[in-house]
Design a protein around this motif. Structure first.
Motif, PDB file in Angstrom:
ATOM      1  N   THR A   1       9.270   2.254  10.363  1.00  0.00           N
ATOM      2  CA  THR A   1       9.144   1.398   9.216  1.00  0.00           C
ATOM      3  C   THR A   1       7.554   1.571   8.585  1.00  0.00           C
ATOM      4  O   THR A   1       7.273   2.214   7.231  1.00  0.00           O
ATOM      5  CB  THR A   1       9.292  -0.338   9.243  1.00  0.00           C
ATOM      6  OG1 THR A   1      10.947  -0.817   8.793  1.00  0.00           O
ATOM      7  CG2 THR A   1       8.691  -0.558   7.493  1.00  0.00           C
ATOM      8  N   LEU A   2       6.391   1.423   9.207  1.00  0.00           N
ATOM      9  CA  LEU A   2       5.365   1.157   9.522  1.00  0.00           C
ATOM     10  C   LEU A   2       4.800   2.900   8.844  1.00  0.00           C
ATOM     11  O   LEU A   2       3.774   2.724   7.948  1.00  0.00           O
ATOM     12  CB  LEU A   2       4.045   0.525   9.709  1.00  0.00           C
ATOM     13  CG  LEU A   2       4.468  -0.799   9.833  1.00  0.00           C
ATOM     14  CD1 LEU A   2       3.300  -1.561  10.914  1.00  0.00           C
ATOM     15  CD2 LEU A   2       4.462  -1.675   8.464  1.00  0.00           C
TER      16      LEU A   2
ATOM     17  N   LEU B   1       3.089  -0.732   1.932  1.00  0.00           N
ATOM     18  CA  LEU B   1       3.018  -2.129   2.492  1.00  0.00           C
ATOM     19  C   LEU B   1       1.679  -2.561   3.208  1.00  0.00           C
ATOM     20  O   LEU B   1       0.714  -3.370   2.514  1.00  0.00           O
ATOM     21  CB  LEU B   1       4.757  -2.264   2.769  1.00  0.00           C
ATOM     22  CG  LEU B   1       4.348  -4.457   3.533  1.00  0.00           C
ATOM     23  CD1 LEU B   1       4.811  -4.425   2.089  1.00  0.00           C
ATOM     24  CD2 LEU B   1       5.768  -3.857   4.459  1.00  0.00           C
ATOM     25  N   MET B   2       0.915  -1.774   3.951  1.00  0.00           N
ATOM     26  CA  MET B   2       0.068  -2.626   4.558  1.00  0.00           C
ATOM     27  C   MET B   2      -1.135  -2.143   3.456  1.00  0.00           C
ATOM     28  O   MET B   2      -2.213  -2.844   4.117  1.00  0.00           O
ATOM     29  CB  MET B   2      -0.516  -1.183   6.245  1.00  0.00           C
ATOM     30  CG  MET B   2       0.972  -1.432   7.284  1.00  0.00           C
ATOM     31  SD  MET B   2       0.118  -0.386   8.457  1.00  0.00           S
ATOM     32  CE  MET B   2       0.201   1.642   8.514  1.00  0.00           C
ATOM     33  N   MET B   3      -1.201  -1.161   3.205  1.00  0.00           N
ATOM     34  CA  MET B   3      -2.223  -0.679   1.940  1.00  0.00           C
ATOM     35  C   MET B   3      -2.359  -2.160   0.900  1.00  0.00           C
ATOM     36  O   MET B   3      -3.083  -2.514   0.699  1.00  0.00           O
ATOM     37  CB  MET B   3      -2.453   0.043   1.232  1.00  0.00           C
ATOM     38  CG  MET B   3      -2.453   1.485   1.671  1.00  0.00           C
ATOM     39  SD  MET B   3      -4.336   1.346   2.259  1.00  0.00           S
ATOM     40  CE  MET B   3      -4.874   1.928   0.539  1.00  0.00           C
ATOM     41  N   ALA B   4      -1.685  -2.538   0.771  1.00  0.00           N
ATOM     42  CA  ALA B   4      -0.691  -4.308   0.224  1.00  0.00           C
ATOM     43  C   ALA B   4      -1.250  -4.922   0.475  1.00  0.00           C
ATOM     44  O   ALA B   4      -2.081  -6.091  -0.018  1.00  0.00           O
ATOM     45  CB  ALA B   4       1.077  -3.572  -0.448  1.00  0.00           C
TER      46      ALA B   4
ATOM     47  N   VAL C   1      -8.497   1.240   5.431  1.00  0.00           N
ATOM     48  CA  VAL C   1      -9.083   2.846   5.655  1.00  0.00           C
ATOM     49  C   VAL C   1      -7.905   4.327   5.907  1.00  0.00           C
ATOM     50  O   VAL C   1      -8.279   4.963   4.603  1.00  0.00           O
ATOM     51  CB  VAL C   1     -10.331   2.336   6.008  1.00  0.00           C
ATOM     52  CG1 VAL C   1     -11.076   4.671   5.972  1.00  0.00           C
ATOM     53  CG2 VAL C   1     -11.769   1.669   5.372  1.00  0.00           C
ATOM     54  N   LEU C   2      -7.796   3.133   7.410  1.00  0.00           N
ATOM     55  CA  LEU C   2      -6.904   5.016   7.573  1.00  0.00           C
ATOM     56  C   LEU C   2      -5.927   5.313   7.578  1.00  0.00           C
ATOM     57  O   LEU C   2      -4.846   6.155   6.831  1.00  0.00           O
ATOM     58  CB  LEU C   2      -6.459   4.691   9.055  1.00  0.00           C
ATOM     59  CG  LEU C   2      -7.813   4.321  10.307  1.00  0.00           C
ATOM     60  CD1 LEU C   2      -8.078   4.047  11.359  1.00  0.00           C
ATOM     61  CD2 LEU C   2      -8.337   5.755  10.164  1.00  0.00           C
ATOM     62  N   THR C   3      -4.835   4.244   7.064  1.00  0.00           N
ATOM     63  CA  THR C   3      -4.346   4.033   6.217  1.00  0.00           C
ATOM     64  C   THR C   3      -4.020   4.820   4.426  1.00  0.00           C
ATOM     65  O   THR C   3      -3.435   6.044   3.874  1.00  0.00           O
ATOM     66  CB  THR C   3      -3.312   3.144   6.004  1.00  0.00           C
ATOM     67  OG1 THR C   3      -3.249   1.928   7.063  1.00  0.00           O
ATOM     68  CG2 THR C   3      -1.851   3.073   5.059  1.00  0.00           C
TER      69      THR C   3
ATOM     70  N   ILE D   1       4.696  -4.991  -3.166  1.00  0.00           N
ATOM     71  CA  ILE D   1       5.024  -6.146  -1.948  1.00  0.00           C
ATOM     72  C   ILE D   1       6.625  -6.636  -2.536  1.00  0.00           C
ATOM     73  O   ILE D   1       7.047  -7.487  -2.294  1.00  0.00           O
ATOM     74  CB  ILE D   1       4.561  -7.610  -2.308  1.00  0.00           C
ATOM     75  CG1 ILE D   1       3.772  -8.249  -3.430  1.00  0.00           C
ATOM     76  CG2 ILE D   1       3.352  -6.660  -0.925  1.00  0.00           C
ATOM     77  CD1 ILE D   1       3.067  -9.437  -2.705  1.00  0.00           C
ATOM     78  N   GLY D   2       6.846  -6.394  -4.046  1.00  0.00           N
ATOM     79  CA  GLY D   2       8.298  -6.272  -4.746  1.00  0.00           C
ATOM     80  C   GLY D   2       7.973  -7.377  -5.706  1.00  0.00           C
ATOM     81  O   GLY D   2       9.213  -7.729  -6.766  1.00  0.00           O
TER      82      GLY D   2
END
Length: 213
Positions: free
Chosen positions: A7-8, A16-19, A75-77, A176-177
């Motif tokens: 998923t990631l 989602l990880m950024m959020a 940063v990486l994402t 996130i919805g």
């Protein structure tokens, strides 16, 4: 565990990880600004605040490592998403329309992000990792803000931060919805207000030291 990794690894997972990391940094900005506002109380109050933070010892170290981990992920994402978007559309639009909610914040968010990364490194070198022998953190701050070059860099960086946050905050809630016609206008307005608080709250500090204190 495989489903989480898969998923990631998707575009949605990366957003989602950024959020999540972005919302964490917005919370940190609130805490950091609250601490910095103690500068207005004078050197004794701010030095006491800094001493209290240092007295936390291992807890402060853990908090710093958590922030570093979140920063690396963010940063990486972000860089990965920026590269993927660039590869999918290497040639810009012939006409740049402000349709679909496009704003200065959304149009520049990758670039303001990279600019903020450069400033954070510069800022840490000048405040967090500077030699504190025979001096106090208040003196270090006051001395830094006697340099007009640093004042300009700091204020400019806070303007960039405000622009970045103005889009990043509402975008995070959307990711996130919380994308509801009833609530999104409120979230968007709150994001703009929050960005102004960040920009003015941090940006006025060097101006205060330069012209008022």
């Amino acid at each position: 565990m495989n489903w989480l990794i898969n998923t990631l690894g998707t575009s949605i997972g990366k957003k989602l990880m950024m959020a999540i990391t972005g919302l964490c940094f917005c919370c940190f900005l609130v805490l950091h600004l609250a601490g910095n506002l103690m500068l207005y109380g004078g050197k004794d109050l701010f030095n006491a605040y800094a001493a209290h933070l240092n007295s936390l010892g291992p807890l402060l170290t853990v908090f710093e490592w958590i922030l570093l981990t979140l920063a690396i992920i963010h940063v990486l994402t972000g860089a990965t998403l920026f590269y993927q978007n660039y590869r999918s559309r290497p040639v810009g639009y012939a006409v740049n329309k402000r349709a679909g909610g496009r704003s200065l914040g959304s149009a520049t968010i990758p670039y303001t992000g990279f600019a903020l990364l450069a400033f954070i490194i510069f800022h840490l070198i000048n405040f967090r990792f500077t030699d504190k022998t025979n001096t106090t953190i208040y003196q270090i701050v006051a001395s830094a803000f006697t340099d007009p070059v640093y004042v300009f860099i700091y204020v400019a960086a806070m303007i960039v931060a405000a622009i970045h946050v103005s889009h990043g905050l509402w975008s995070a809630f959307q990711t996130i919805g919380a994308n509801h016609p009833k609530y999104m206008p409120i979230i968007t307005a709150a994001s703009i207000i929050f960005s102004l608080i960040v920009g003015i709250g941090f940006g006025f500090i060097p101006i205060y030291f330069t012209f008022i204190s």
